[in-house]
Design an enzyme around this catalytic site. Structure first.
Site, PDB file in Angstrom:
ATOM      1  N   THR A 114       2.520   2.499  10.122  1.00  9.61           N
ATOM      2  CA  THR A 114       1.189   2.619  11.166  1.00  9.61           C
ATOM      3  C   THR A 114       1.164   1.377  11.986  1.00  9.61           C
ATOM      4  OG1 THR A 114      -1.124   3.533  10.971  1.00  9.61           O
ATOM      5  CG2 THR A 114      -0.354   1.741   9.456  1.00  9.61           C
ATOM      6  N   TYR A 115       0.216   1.472  12.920  1.00  8.76           N
ATOM      7  CA  TYR A 115      -0.171   0.522  13.748  1.00  8.76           C
ATOM      8  C   TYR A 115      -1.515  -0.029  13.433  1.00  8.76           C
ATOM      9  CZ  TYR A 115      -2.059  -1.597  18.104  1.00  8.76           C
ATOM     10  OH  TYR A 115      -2.576  -2.478  19.019  1.00  8.76           O
TER      11      TYR A 115
ATOM     12  N   CYS B 190       3.064   7.485  10.314  1.00 11.12           N
ATOM     13  CA  CYS B 190       3.012   8.009   8.943  1.00 11.12           C
ATOM     14  C   CYS B 190       3.929   8.952   8.739  1.00 11.12           C
ATOM     15  CB  CYS B 190       1.524   8.614   8.629  1.00 11.12           C
ATOM     16  SG  CYS B 190       0.137   7.369   8.854  1.00 11.12           S
TER      17      CYS B 190
ATOM     18  N   ILE C  40      -5.502   6.096   6.060  1.00 10.50           N
ATOM     19  CA  ILE C  40      -5.813   5.637   4.884  1.00 10.50           C
ATOM     20  C   ILE C  40      -4.524   4.985   3.989  1.00 10.50           C
ATOM     21  CG2 ILE C  40      -6.764   6.019   2.470  1.00 10.50           C
ATOM     22  CD1 ILE C  40      -8.406   8.379   3.607  1.00 10.50           C
ATOM     23  N   GLY C  41      -4.489   4.023   3.341  1.00 13.72           N
ATOM     24  CA  GLY C  41      -3.559   3.555   2.707  1.00 13.72           C
ATOM     25  C   GLY C  41      -3.934   2.669   1.439  1.00 13.72           C
TER      26      GLY C  41
ATOM     27  N   ARG D 263       0.852  -1.251   0.015  1.00 16.99           N
ATOM     28  CA  ARG D 263       0.204  -0.091   0.032  1.00 16.99           C
ATOM     29  C   ARG D 263       0.681   1.177  -0.003  1.00 16.99           C
ATOM     30  NH1 ARG D 263       1.009   2.473   4.561  1.00 16.99           N
ATOM     31  NH2 ARG D 263       1.230   1.065   6.516  1.00 16.99           N
ATOM     32  N   GLY D 264       0.246   2.317  -0.446  1.00 21.98           N
ATOM     33  CA  GLY D 264       1.065   3.627  -0.336  1.00 21.98           C
ATOM     34  C   GLY D 264       1.096   3.940   1.360  1.00 21.98           C
ATOM     35  N   GLY D 265       1.954   4.894   1.424  1.00 21.11           N
ATOM     36  CA  GLY D 265       2.216   5.438   2.661  1.00 21.11           C
ATOM     37  C   GLY D 265       3.363   4.903   3.587  1.00 21.11           C
TER      38      GLY D 265
END
Length: 255
Positions: free
Chosen positions: A97-98, A198, A168-169, A92-94
C-alpha cells in the site's frame, strides 16, 4: 461477484471491544508534521510493549507519513510496478500500500486481552470504525468479506465499480494491537498507480478519497469524526496528558 455490504446503520457484535470498567481511557495523540516510517514503527512498538507490561495507557496515534510504500506479510514484489518512493517491509498483515500526505494514518494500540482477543472481530471493528467515520460525511462505506478495508460504490465509473477509501493492516504482539488504519482524505491518488494496491488488480476496483468524492473535508474534520466514531465502538478517549518523547517530537495532544 460483490458480497453483501455492511454499512454504518447495520449492527455488528462489537460490544466486546469496549474496555473493562476499571480501564483507563484511551489516550489520543496527533502529530502535525509527517513522521518517517521507521521512527513511527519504533515508537509504536515501544508503546505497545509498555501497554502489554501495564506501564502505559492504550493509545491512538494520528499522523501522516512522507510519501512511501509499505509491504505487509503477504506482499509480492511484482505488485511494485513503478518504485517512486521508498519501500518499507513491515510486520503488519496485508500486501502493498501507499502512505503519504493527505492520508490520515491511525496507529491503534489496544490491549485486546482486556477487550476481546479475537483478531477477525477486531479487524471488523476497525472497519466499522471507518464506516461510522465516513457516515459523518454522508458517505456510505461498505466492507467486503474477501477484500479487507472499506469501499464506496462508484456507479459513475461503471457497473460494479468500487473504490477503496480506507485500508487496514494489523499485527498483534502479546495481544496488544499494532498498526491500524489509513483513510484517504486528500492524498495524491496518482501515487497509487505505481503499485497494485493490496494485491487487487481487477479494474473494477480502484482508489478514492473524501476530496475525490467531491467533499471539502479537511484533516481536522476527519480527526473529529474519527474520534467520535472510535468512542462509540471502543470506549472513552482522553487527550494525551503530554507529548510522549517515545512517540514523536512533533506530536501534540488535541486542543
Amino acid at each position: 461477484m460483490i458480497n453483501a455490504p455492511l454499512h454504518a446503520r447495520q449492527t455488528l457484535d462489537l460490544a466486546g471491544f469496549r474496555p473493562q470498567a476499571d480501564a483507563r481511557p484511551v489516550e489520543w495523540l496527533i502529530s502535525e508534521a509527517p513522521v518517517p516510517y521507521p521512527d513511527a514503527v519504533a515508537a509504536m512498538e515501544s508503546r505497545a510493549a509498555a501497554i502489554a507490561a501495564g506501564d502505559a495507557a492504550e493509545l491512538v496515534w494520528l499522523l501522516e507519513h512522507p510519501p512511501l510504500y509499505t509491504s505487509g506479510t503477504s506482499g509480492q514484489s511484482t505488485d511494485l510496478l513503478d518504485p517512486r518512493f521508498p519501500l518499507h517491509t513491515t510486520g503488519r498483515g496485508g500486501q502493498l500500500t501507499y502512505h503519504g500526505p493527505g492520508q490520515r494514518v491511525a496507529y491503534v494500540m489496544l490491549d485486546l486481552k482486556r477487550r476481546r482477543p479475537d483478531v477477525r472481530a477486531y479487524v471488523a471493528a476497525l472497519e466499522q470504525w471507518i464506516i461510522a467515520t465516513l457516515d459523518a460525511f454522508n458517505v456510505r462505506g461498505e466492507r467486503r468479506e474477501n477484500r479487507v478495508g472499506v469501499w464506496v460504490a462508484r456507479p459513475d465509473k461503471g457497473a460494479d465499480h468500487e473504490d477503496k477509501i480506507a485500508a487496514i493492516g494489523v499485527r498483534l504482539k502479546r495481544w496488544v494491537s499494532l498498526h491500524g488504519i489509513a483513510i484517504n482524505v486528500e492524498p495524491d491518488l496518482s501515487h497509487f498507480t505505481a503499485i497494485v494496491p493490496c494485491g487487487i488488480s481487477d479494474p473494477r476496483y480502484g482508489v478514492t478519497s473524501l476530496v475525490d468524492l467531491g467533499l471539502p473535508v479537511t484533516m481536522a474534520d476527519a480527526d473529529i469524526a474519527l474520534r467520535a466514531a472510535f468512542t462509540e465502538i471502543f470506549g472513552a478517549t482522553v487527550d494525551a496528558p503530554q507529548v510522549d518523547p517515545a512517540v514523536d517530537a512533533g506530536a501534540r495532544s488535541p486542543a
